[in-house]
Write a protein that holds these residues in place. Structure first.
Motif, PDB file in Angstrom:
ATOM      1  N   GLY A  59      -9.548 -48.636  18.230  1.00 27.43           N
ATOM      2  CA  GLY A  59      -9.142 -47.658  17.317  1.00 27.43           C
ATOM      3  C   GLY A  59     -10.528 -47.532  16.078  1.00 27.43           C
ATOM      4  O   GLY A  59     -11.677 -47.538  16.636  1.00 27.43           O
ATOM      5  N   ASP A  60     -10.184 -47.620  14.904  1.00 31.96           N
ATOM      6  CA  ASP A  60     -11.217 -47.664  13.893  1.00 31.96           C
ATOM      7  C   ASP A  60     -12.305 -48.931  13.836  1.00 31.96           C
ATOM      8  O   ASP A  60     -13.228 -48.882  13.334  1.00 31.96           O
ATOM      9  CB  ASP A  60     -10.867 -47.396  12.834  1.00 31.96           C
ATOM     10  CG  ASP A  60     -10.084 -45.975  12.503  1.00 31.96           C
ATOM     11  OD1 ASP A  60     -10.633 -44.985  13.207  1.00 31.96           O
ATOM     12  OD2 ASP A  60      -9.243 -45.533  11.683  1.00 31.96           O
ATOM     13  N   GLY A  61     -11.575 -49.954  14.535  1.00 30.96           N
ATOM     14  CA  GLY A  61     -12.468 -51.183  14.490  1.00 30.96           C
ATOM     15  C   GLY A  61     -11.465 -52.338  14.372  1.00 30.96           C
ATOM     16  O   GLY A  61     -10.513 -52.233  13.718  1.00 30.96           O
ATOM     17  N   CYS A  62     -11.984 -53.700  14.549  1.00 34.51           N
ATOM     18  CA  CYS A  62     -11.415 -54.789  14.452  1.00 34.51           C
ATOM     19  C   CYS A  62     -12.429 -55.717  14.160  1.00 34.51           C
ATOM     20  O   CYS A  62     -13.566 -55.661  14.392  1.00 34.51           O
ATOM     21  CB  CYS A  62     -10.592 -55.290  15.804  1.00 34.51           C
ATOM     22  SG  CYS A  62     -11.425 -55.359  17.291  1.00 34.51           S
ATOM     23  N   ARG A  85     -17.766 -51.139  15.631  1.00 35.93           N
ATOM     24  CA  ARG A  85     -16.737 -51.256  15.538  1.00 35.93           C
ATOM     25  C   ARG A  85     -15.898 -52.492  16.110  1.00 35.93           C
ATOM     26  O   ARG A  85     -14.822 -52.796  15.541  1.00 35.93           O
ATOM     27  CB  ARG A  85     -15.701 -50.084  16.420  1.00 35.93           C
ATOM     28  CG  ARG A  85     -16.153 -48.790  16.076  1.00 35.93           C
ATOM     29  CD  ARG A  85     -15.910 -47.795  17.178  1.00 35.93           C
ATOM     30  NE  ARG A  85     -14.556 -47.517  17.683  1.00 35.93           N
ATOM     31  CZ  ARG A  85     -14.070 -46.992  18.751  1.00 35.93           C
ATOM     32  NH1 ARG A  85     -14.899 -46.290  19.784  1.00 35.93           N
ATOM     33  NH2 ARG A  85     -12.885 -46.833  19.092  1.00 35.93           N
TER      34      ARG A  85
END
Length: 340
Positions: A59-62, A85
């Motif tokens: 997704g937008d990042g982790c 990301r």
């Protein structure tokens, strides 16, 4: 995010990270959930071979991606393509990447004189096989090289795991002694005097290293093994103790005396024993368990899997890896000839 979350290592890693305060996404092909995981674990069904699905899961990042099922440069590039990301990564490699000073490694072990003779302890500075796509070892070496080269974009801790043991293992070496005990075998033949040592690592040890590396991002390779490296005879006796059995060891100096006799999944002509000083120094690692302490859960898992089933049905990957581990007729014939 843990990629390969429902595998042997992944299950333990998800639980340890979640209990350590991380918000964990558990990604696997079937989207399963382990009953031991805290309720807050988010489960995602996706195939890591699908680049778009993996990217969507990120997704937008982790902050951290833990990848326990990465093999080869394609998977490395899959992770590095998400740079920006992903804060950092922890990726499982293998001690099989090592080779000795004569160029011998796990890929040459079946050749005459081809088993590697490593220093004891084996450290991360030991040379490794040439990266490639010809074997498990060369693919792991290629994976390492790609990720280390991209360390400025995705800092990655590579954990070179030994012989992994614990519940949910599809190729448990302990099966060799557990099944023999269940079958009532009173004697066992052990080649090389029962002194073979192939360094094991508990899923709990690997999970602890993952937990520590997640909190200390960096570009590095570290061994991942238990604090002890028991001999094959010591492993056999420890399993006997768990199962309440008393079995006689018949020790043979040198290699297995006949096909199907004295050859266990730990049987090696030279020790494979790794050092953990680098993990202690870089991560503050301290042992969380010893081999014998984890055996009760391992033995119970194997016994449950074997209940009412042929061992080849319960563990097909063991058949692929080792062939017929239980040729009792060959063993009995050799013992009878020896006892004459």
């Amino acid at each position: 995010m843990v990629v390969g979350a429902t595998g042997q290592i992944g299950r333990a890693a998800v639980g340890v990270l979640a209990r350590d305060g991380w918000e964990v996404t558990a990604l696997s092909r079937r989207g399963g959930r382990d009953e031991s995981w805290p309720d807050g674990v988010r489960v995602v069904r996706a195939d890591r071979e699908d680049d778009a699905a993996l990217a969507a899961a990120v997704g937008d990042g982790c902050d951290v991606v833990v990848d326990v099922v990465a093999f080869g440069p394609r998977h490395a590039r899959q992770l590095t393509s998400l740079a920006g990301r992903i804060g950092s990564a922890v990726v499982i490699s293998s001690v099989s990447v090592y080779e000795d000073g004569q160029g011998r490694n796990f890929d040459t072990q079946h050749e005459p004189g081809g088993f590697p003779e490593y220093p004891v302890p084996l450290t991360e500075g030991q040379r490794t096989v040439r990266p490639g796509d010809t074997s498990y070892s060369t693919r792991k070496a290629a994976l390492e090289r790609e990720l280390l080269a991209a360390g400025d974009r995705v800092p990655t801790t590579l954990l070179r795991a030994g012989a992994v043991h614990g519940p949910h293992c599809r190729t448990p070496r302990e099966l060799y002694f557990v099944k023999r005990n269940l079958d009532g075998r009173r004697r066992r033949v052990l080649a090389f005097g029962g002194r073979s040592r192939f360094h094991p690592v508990s899923v709990h040890t690997v999970a602890e290293l993952i937990r520590l590396a997640a909190a200390r991002p960096g570009s590095r390779v570290l061994n991942a093994v238990d604090p002890d490296a028991p001999t094959v005879a010591e492993i056999a006796r420890a399993i006997d103790a768990v199962m309440g059995r008393d079995v006689e060891d018949v020790l043979v100096d040198g290699p297995p005396p006949a096909p199907g006799v004295g050859d266990t999944p730990w049987t090696v002509p030279a020790p494979v024993v790794c050092g953990m000083a680098a993990a202690e120094r870089e991560l503050g690692y301290r042992p969380v368990t010893r081999y014998a302490e984890t055996l009760p859960e391992t033995v119970a898992w194997i016994e449950e899997r074997l209940a009412g089933r042929d061992w080849r049905e319960a563990y097909p990957k063991m058949v692929q890896a080792y062939g017929d581990l239980f040729d009792y007729a060959a063993e009995d014939a050799w013992l009878a000839a020896r006892d004459v």
